[in-house]
Motif scaffolding. Structure first.
Motif, PDB file in Angstrom:
ATOM      1  N   ASP A 170      -6.325   5.911   3.069  1.00 35.41           N
ATOM      2  CA  ASP A 170      -5.631   4.915   2.169  1.00 35.41           C
ATOM      3  C   ASP A 170      -4.098   5.529   2.069  1.00 35.41           C
ATOM      4  O   ASP A 170      -3.202   4.597   1.668  1.00 35.41           O
ATOM      5  N   GLU A 171      -3.715   6.356   3.051  1.00 33.96           N
ATOM      6  CA  GLU A 171      -2.073   6.655   2.939  1.00 33.96           C
ATOM      7  C   GLU A 171      -1.666   6.623   4.408  1.00 33.96           C
ATOM      8  O   GLU A 171      -0.449   7.009   4.738  1.00 33.96           O
ATOM      9  N   HIS A 182     -11.025   1.728  -9.906  1.00 34.91           N
ATOM     10  CA  HIS A 182      -9.673   1.827  -9.354  1.00 34.91           C
ATOM     11  C   HIS A 182      -9.183   1.276  -8.066  1.00 34.91           C
ATOM     12  O   HIS A 182      -9.829   1.846  -7.015  1.00 34.91           O
ATOM     13  N   PRO A 205      -7.004   1.000  -4.849  1.00 35.08           N
ATOM     14  CA  PRO A 205      -5.779   1.732  -4.485  1.00 35.08           C
ATOM     15  C   PRO A 205      -4.531   0.805  -4.158  1.00 35.08           C
ATOM     16  O   PRO A 205      -4.970  -0.403  -4.109  1.00 35.08           O
ATOM     17  N   SER A 206      -3.083   1.198  -4.231  1.00 40.53           N
ATOM     18  CA  SER A 206      -2.273   0.388  -3.977  1.00 40.53           C
ATOM     19  C   SER A 206      -2.245  -0.435  -2.826  1.00 40.53           C
ATOM     20  O   SER A 206      -1.558  -1.560  -2.578  1.00 40.53           O
TER      21      SER A 206
END
Length: 473
Positions: free
Chosen positions: A114-115, A180, A182-183
């Motif tokens: 995710d990064e 949640h 993620p961005s």
């Protein structure tokens, strides 16, 4: 704001980082064979890592097995992934015509998927620099997972390559199951829609995945259904007594097996609670084996600790063992030794573990989701249960462990189903035919642009979402 218009890092390929071995240009390596080079891109799923580690699972197996099988069918296959350690070899030669190539993109360290998005432009630059160094172009690129899809869309935009994609995991499904988001979620969803609408075709690994893509992602774009496979030379029927003897397991005690990553979405908690309920209800003796790798400093290590705590809390410590990461040499013995393999995932586009287990003649209890509804035939090769249904999994375990005659029938039918439908050779033949058709159509397309221009760093930007014109075929 369009999520695809965010700012990302750019850089050029760092040639000083070198390679583990000098790469011979394709033209020299192929000689008179004149093989067609194709690229398989799997940025976070390294084809040459041990399965069961953090973020290493079905995608890694798929890319490696498909790549090696395609090479045997006459292709030159280069599998591109991201380098995460300085001591990793840059090039790993698996066979004369199949290799893994690790490109530098971002720091040489593990980065959660995710990064990774901000480093993708560096991957594109490294990819085209590698092409220039080798003196070749890949007319067809097969991308895997949405991160690789972004890279593929860039290459298609600037080089007009033919683009094939396999999702392996779908954001629309994942984000419905988590509290949640993620961005990066909006970016992922936009790219997953774009790859379906703009690639030459998307590979759905089951009819169920095709239905999900049409319902959740887009009605536009082309979809080809080609399942995953398994290595029938490695995963095959072995007698249960022989397997247990080699593993040092009790020859009589029933064994319940889980194989996979430690991830909340894999539903291991459901399995543990179902085993507790089964024991409470029947007072039966059994062994629960939860196999998979873990790193205490990463999310799967944290999930393993959570599961171990739950096992202790429910009083299942003596019945449960965690053998850790299993190599593919020993994994078939665990499948063969088990009375049942449980795949309690919240969602699986396909579910390689299910067919590996069935290939070894082991019945499967799986969640009634995604591709598992395609691979597991209820009452014939195993049972399907609604995801997170503790009572349902407990009842299914009880039924398989207590009906010996029926279970023996399941074991025979499971292995036959896999051998007839899910070999990697068969998968590769279908992919090869698809690739050749796409390449043939591209030659006939008068609108094709010459593959002559490299992408400059300033041109590597996120691709805006456009209104697709191609309709469902």
């Amino acid at each position: 704001m369009n999520p695809l218009n965010q700012t990302v890092k750019t850089s050029t390929f760092n040639a000083s980082q070198g390679t583990a071995k000098k790469s011979t240009p394709i033209s020299q390596r192929l000689g008179s064979r004149n093989r067609q080079p194709i690229a398989l891109i799997s940025i976070h799923g390294d084809p040459d890592v041990d399965i069961g580690r953090e973020e290493a699972g079905g995608q890694n197996v798929y890319v490696r097995q498909v790549g090696e099988a395609l090479a045997k069918l006459g292709w030159q296959v280069d599998m591109f992934t991201r380098k995460i350690h300085a001591n990793q070899p840059t090039i790993v030669q698996h066979s004369p015509y199949c290799r893994t190539i690790r490109l530098s993109a971002g720091p040489l360290e593990y980065i959660p998927r995710d990064e990774l998005f901000e480093y993708l432009p560096e991957f594109v630059t490294a990819f085209q620099n590698f092409q220039a160094k080798e003196g070749t172009n890949y007319p067809l690129v097969h991308t895997n997972y949405w991160l690789s899809a972004w890279v593929g869309l860039q290459l298609k935009k600037h080089h007009n390559v033919q683009l094939v994609h396999t999702y392996h995991s779908l954001g629309k499904v994942k984000y419905q199951a988590v509290s949640h988001r993620p961005s990066i979620a909006d970016t992922r969803l936009a790219i997953e829609q774009q790859i379906l609408e703009q690639s030459n075709t998307v590979i759905a690994t089951s009819p169920q995945e095709e239905e999900v893509l049409r319902y959740l992602v887009s009605q536009n774009g082309h979809i080809s259904v080609i399942p995953c496979g398994t290595n029938l030379e490695n995963f095959h029927v072995i007698s249960k007594p022989e397997a247990r003897l080699k593993l040092g397991l009790d020859p009589q005690k029933p064994i319940i097996l889980y194989v996979g990553r430690f991830d909340p979405r894999k539903g291991i908690e459901t399995l543990v609670r179902a085993c507790h309920q089964y024991q409470t209800t029947t007072n039966a003796s059994f062994k629960l084996i939860i196999a998979g790798g873990s790193d205490p400093n990463k999310t799967d290590g944290q999930e393993r600790q959570r599961i171990e705590d739950l096992v202790n809390e429910l009083g299942l410590t003596e019945q449960t063992c965690f053998p850790g990461q299993l190599s593919h040499d020993i994994l078939p013995l665990y499948y063969a030794a088990a009375d049942v393999c449980v795949v309690p995932s919240h969602y699986e586009p396909f579910g390689l573990v299910a067919i590996e287990a069935m290939a070894c003649g082991t019945p499967v209890i799986a969640s009634n989701v995604g591709g598992l509804k395609f691979t597991v035939i209820p009452e014939e090769t195993g049972l399907l249960v609604p995801p997170q249904d503790i009572n349902g999994f407990a009842d299914a375990i009880n039924r398989i462990l207590t009906d010996d005659v029926w279970t023996q029938k399941l074991r025979k039918q499971a292995s036959v189903r896999v051998s007839e439908n899910f070999s990697w050779v068969g998968v590769a033949i279908r992919l090869s035919d698809l690739y050749r058709r796409i390449l043939a159509e591209s030659i006939m397309d008068e609108r094709l642009l010459p593959l002559s221009r490299s992408i400059t760093a300033s041109e590597i930007t996120t691709i805006p979402v456009t209104n697709p014109t191609r309709k469902v075929s």
